[in-house]
Structure formats: C-alpha cells, structure tokens
Write a protein that holds these residues in place. Sequence first.
Motif, PDB file in Angstrom:
ATOM      1  N   MET A   1      -5.729  -1.016   7.638  1.00 54.93           N
ATOM      2  CA  MET A   1      -6.520   0.130   8.309  1.00 54.93           C
ATOM      3  C   MET A   1      -7.546   0.423   7.279  1.00 54.93           C
ATOM      4  O   MET A   1      -7.413   0.611   6.087  1.00 54.93           O
ATOM      5  N   THR A   2      -8.647   0.523   7.544  1.00 56.56           N
ATOM      6  CA  THR A   2      -9.991   1.195   6.884  1.00 56.56           C
ATOM      7  C   THR A   2      -9.707   2.642   6.654  1.00 56.56           C
ATOM      8  O   THR A   2      -8.979   3.356   7.331  1.00 56.56           O
ATOM      9  N   GLU A   3     -10.276   3.208   5.673  1.00 56.45           N
ATOM     10  CA  GLU A   3     -10.283   4.544   5.258  1.00 56.45           C
ATOM     11  C   GLU A   3     -11.385   5.264   5.970  1.00 56.45           C
ATOM     12  O   GLU A   3     -11.792   6.386   5.817  1.00 56.45           O
ATOM     13  N   GLN A   4     -11.761   5.045   7.295  1.00 56.85           N
ATOM     14  CA  GLN A   4     -12.399   5.450   8.123  1.00 56.85           C
ATOM     15  C   GLN A   4     -11.866   7.063   8.717  1.00 56.85           C
ATOM     16  O   GLN A   4     -10.674   6.774   8.938  1.00 56.85           O
ATOM     17  N   GLU A   5     -12.681   7.815   8.817  1.00 57.50           N
ATOM     18  CA  GLU A   5     -12.408   8.987   9.442  1.00 57.50           C
ATOM     19  C   GLU A   5     -12.689   9.076  10.751  1.00 57.50           C
ATOM     20  O   GLU A   5     -13.896   8.619  11.242  1.00 57.50           O
ATOM     21  N   TYR A   6     -11.676   9.775  11.647  1.00 58.43           N
ATOM     22  CA  TYR A   6     -12.278   9.950  13.181  1.00 58.43           C
ATOM     23  C   TYR A   6     -12.035  11.267  13.538  1.00 58.43           C
ATOM     24  O   TYR A   6     -11.265  12.088  12.625  1.00 58.43           O
ATOM     25  N   PHE A   7     -12.788  11.791  14.408  1.00 59.79           N
ATOM     26  CA  PHE A   7     -12.518  13.378  14.783  1.00 59.79           C
ATOM     27  C   PHE A   7     -11.136  13.626  15.301  1.00 59.79           C
ATOM     28  O   PHE A   7     -10.480  12.759  15.851  1.00 59.79           O
ATOM     29  N   THR A   8     -10.840  14.751  15.128  1.00 59.35           N
ATOM     30  CA  THR A   8      -9.538  15.060  15.799  1.00 59.35           C
ATOM     31  C   THR A   8      -9.592  16.261  16.606  1.00 59.35           C
ATOM     32  O   THR A   8     -10.750  16.899  16.849  1.00 59.35           O
ATOM     33  N   VAL A   9      -8.542  16.473  17.795  1.00 56.52           N
ATOM     34  CA  VAL A   9      -8.875  17.314  18.638  1.00 56.52           C
ATOM     35  C   VAL A   9      -7.541  18.140  18.634  1.00 56.52           C
ATOM     36  O   VAL A   9      -6.556  17.710  18.269  1.00 56.52           O
ATOM     37  N   HIS A  10      -7.854  19.597  19.074  1.00 56.74           N
ATOM     38  CA  HIS A  10      -6.507  20.346  19.025  1.00 56.74           C
ATOM     39  C   HIS A  10      -5.870  20.328  20.132  1.00 56.74           C
ATOM     40  O   HIS A  10      -6.361  20.485  21.403  1.00 56.74           O
ATOM     41  N   HIS A  11      -4.692  19.730  20.203  1.00 54.80           N
ATOM     42  CA  HIS A  11      -3.909  19.274  21.351  1.00 54.80           C
ATOM     43  C   HIS A  11      -2.497  19.187  20.930  1.00 54.80           C
ATOM     44  O   HIS A  11      -2.299  18.710  19.922  1.00 54.80           O
ATOM     45  N   GLN A  12      -1.643  19.907  21.719  1.00 51.60           N
ATOM     46  CA  GLN A  12      -0.227  19.443  21.544  1.00 51.60           C
ATOM     47  C   GLN A  12       0.604  18.482  22.144  1.00 51.60           C
ATOM     48  O   GLN A  12       0.327  18.069  23.218  1.00 51.60           O
ATOM     49  N   LEU A  13       0.789  17.415  21.173  1.00 54.31           N
ATOM     50  CA  LEU A  13       1.658  16.309  21.663  1.00 54.31           C
ATOM     51  C   LEU A  13       3.099  16.308  21.080  1.00 54.31           C
ATOM     52  O   LEU A  13       3.184  16.830  20.063  1.00 54.31           O
ATOM     53  N   THR A  14       3.932  15.682  21.807  1.00 50.09           N
ATOM     54  CA  THR A  14       5.386  15.454  21.152  1.00 50.09           C
ATOM     55  C   THR A  14       5.357  14.598  20.164  1.00 50.09           C
ATOM     56  O   THR A  14       4.914  13.296  20.302  1.00 50.09           O
ATOM     57  N   ILE A  15       5.822  14.911  19.046  1.00 53.75           N
ATOM     58  CA  ILE A  15       6.034  13.526  17.920  1.00 53.75           C
ATOM     59  C   ILE A  15       7.229  13.920  17.335  1.00 53.75           C
ATOM     60  O   ILE A  15       8.035  14.806  17.605  1.00 53.75           O
ATOM     61  N   ASN A  16       7.961  12.619  16.731  1.00 49.32           N
ATOM     62  CA  ASN A  16       8.813  12.713  15.945  1.00 49.32           C
ATOM     63  C   ASN A  16       8.553  12.437  14.455  1.00 49.32           C
ATOM     64  O   ASN A  16       7.547  11.405  14.432  1.00 49.32           O
ATOM     65  N   ALA A  17       8.718  13.373  13.603  1.00 51.52           N
ATOM     66  CA  ALA A  17       8.072  13.269  12.089  1.00 51.52           C
ATOM     67  C   ALA A  17       9.223  13.117  11.297  1.00 51.52           C
ATOM     68  O   ALA A  17      10.043  14.329  10.957  1.00 51.52           O
ATOM     69  N   GLU A  18       9.616  12.018  10.796  1.00 49.68           N
ATOM     70  CA  GLU A  18      10.850  11.971   9.841  1.00 49.68           C
ATOM     71  C   GLU A  18      10.177  11.751   8.418  1.00 49.68           C
ATOM     72  O   GLU A  18       9.950  10.521   7.962  1.00 49.68           O
ATOM     73  N   PRO A  19      10.531  12.605   7.672  1.00 47.51           N
ATOM     74  CA  PRO A  19      10.057  12.665   6.330  1.00 47.51           C
ATOM     75  C   PRO A  19      11.116  11.560   5.549  1.00 47.51           C
ATOM     76  O   PRO A  19      12.325  11.421   5.661  1.00 47.51           O
ATOM     77  N   LEU A  20      10.451  10.843   4.730  1.00 47.92           N
ATOM     78  CA  LEU A  20      10.998   9.801   3.797  1.00 47.92           C
ATOM     79  C   LEU A  20      11.534  10.451   2.497  1.00 47.92           C
ATOM     80  O   LEU A  20      10.765  11.435   2.019  1.00 47.92           O
ATOM     81  N   PRO A  21      12.577  10.044   1.902  1.00 52.91           N
ATOM     82  CA  PRO A  21      12.855  10.678   0.565  1.00 52.91           C
ATOM     83  C   PRO A  21      11.792  10.408  -0.333  1.00 52.91           C
ATOM     84  O   PRO A  21      10.841   9.711  -0.452  1.00 52.91           O
ATOM     85  N   GLU A  22      11.628  11.589  -1.175  1.00 56.21           N
ATOM     86  CA  GLU A  22      10.634  11.807  -2.151  1.00 56.21           C
ATOM     87  C   GLU A  22      10.646  10.367  -3.051  1.00 56.21           C
ATOM     88  O   GLU A  22      11.777   9.902  -3.259  1.00 56.21           O
ATOM     89  N   GLY A  23       9.753   9.668  -3.333  1.00 60.00           N
ATOM     90  CA  GLY A  23       9.450   8.328  -4.143  1.00 60.00           C
ATOM     91  C   GLY A  23       9.618   7.254  -3.411  1.00 60.00           C
ATOM     92  O   GLY A  23       9.755   5.968  -3.995  1.00 60.00           O
ATOM     93  N   SER A  24      10.057   7.245  -2.017  1.00 59.30           N
ATOM     94  CA  SER A  24      10.096   6.099  -1.369  1.00 59.30           C
ATOM     95  C   SER A  24       8.775   5.442  -1.236  1.00 59.30           C
ATOM     96  O   SER A  24       7.722   6.233  -1.488  1.00 59.30           O
TER      97      SER A  24
END
Length: 190
Positions: A1-24
Amino acid sequence: MTEQEYFTVHHQLTINAEPLPEGSSLPSYPIFESEIPAPFIVASEFSHLDMLNDSARKELNNSDFKHVINLLDTQNSKLNLLLTFLLSQQDDPTYRTITSAFGASQCTFLSPTSLNDGQYVRIKLFLEHPAAAIYCYASVVECQAQEQGFDITVKYQLLRDADQDLLIKAALNQQQKLLRQRSLDRENNQ
C-alpha cells in the motif's frame, strides 16, 4: 500500500477493533491474506462484479429492457441480503465499536481504553454500501480522551488494493448522500 492520503467522511460504521499486544509485529503479506475470512473475500468479489454490472445496466436502461433490469436488481438485492447475513457472522461483539470517520487510508473509532501511538490493531470494517467487509491491520496515530472513552485514529498498514478501492467507493457514496441531503435542506429552507 502506498503512503497516499485519502479524504475521510464523518460516518458511523460498525467495526471490530482488536488491539494487538504492545510490541507485536505485523504478519507478512501472504499470512495476512490467508487470515482474511472467506465471506470478506466473497463480499469484495461481489462488489467488484456489481461495478461491472453498473455499466451493463446503463446500456440496458437505454433500451426496452426495463423488466430485465428489475429482475437483475431483485436478484442482486437477494444476494446482498444473504451476503450481509454471512458478514454479520464475522462480527465479534467483544471488539465491536463504531467509527466517527473513515476513509481509504485511515479511520477513527471509539474505544473504551487508551491505545499507544504505533500500537497495531486488527480491524474488520463492515460497509453498508457497497455491502462488504474489510479485514486489515492498522497502527494507532492518535488517541484523544473523550467523555465516553477514547477516539482512536488508525492508519491502515496491511490492506488489499481491492479493499482500498471498496473503501474509496464507500466514502464517495457517503459523501454523495451528505451532499444530496445538504442540497435538500437548502431547498426546504428557501
């Protein structure tokens, strides 16, 4: 994936966000691809096929095949309902939260706990239109305390190009809805 920036929109989506242990560390790209749940890959393929169907639908729309278009739209709706059900089975209530903003390079979501800058998070984004789900890894770039928790902004680190295209399409679709609503509001206020 490139370091390109894309615009963001303010909108609510359902997501799952699973933090990985520090140092992973992140998995290699082949391992990442092998982790993607099968319904997510199917949903991605459906969405890309829908894009191809859109051009065929426009051609049929210019002729006397309205009943064929209606039949195809009905069949597509049935498939999307089934796909939405399959994707809902991948939603883990343990990691469920909502976004406040999303785009093709990052998203912001509400978390009950603080996360450290650079910490990796396994993400599942459940899109409404197109009906699809995105599986990716991201890293925390910002954590801001709020009344009900923390606003976490993450930048995608491992994301398939096809899924980035779906995020672009979903963000554009949401932007179009917002612009249409703003236009209607102006008309009603005149």
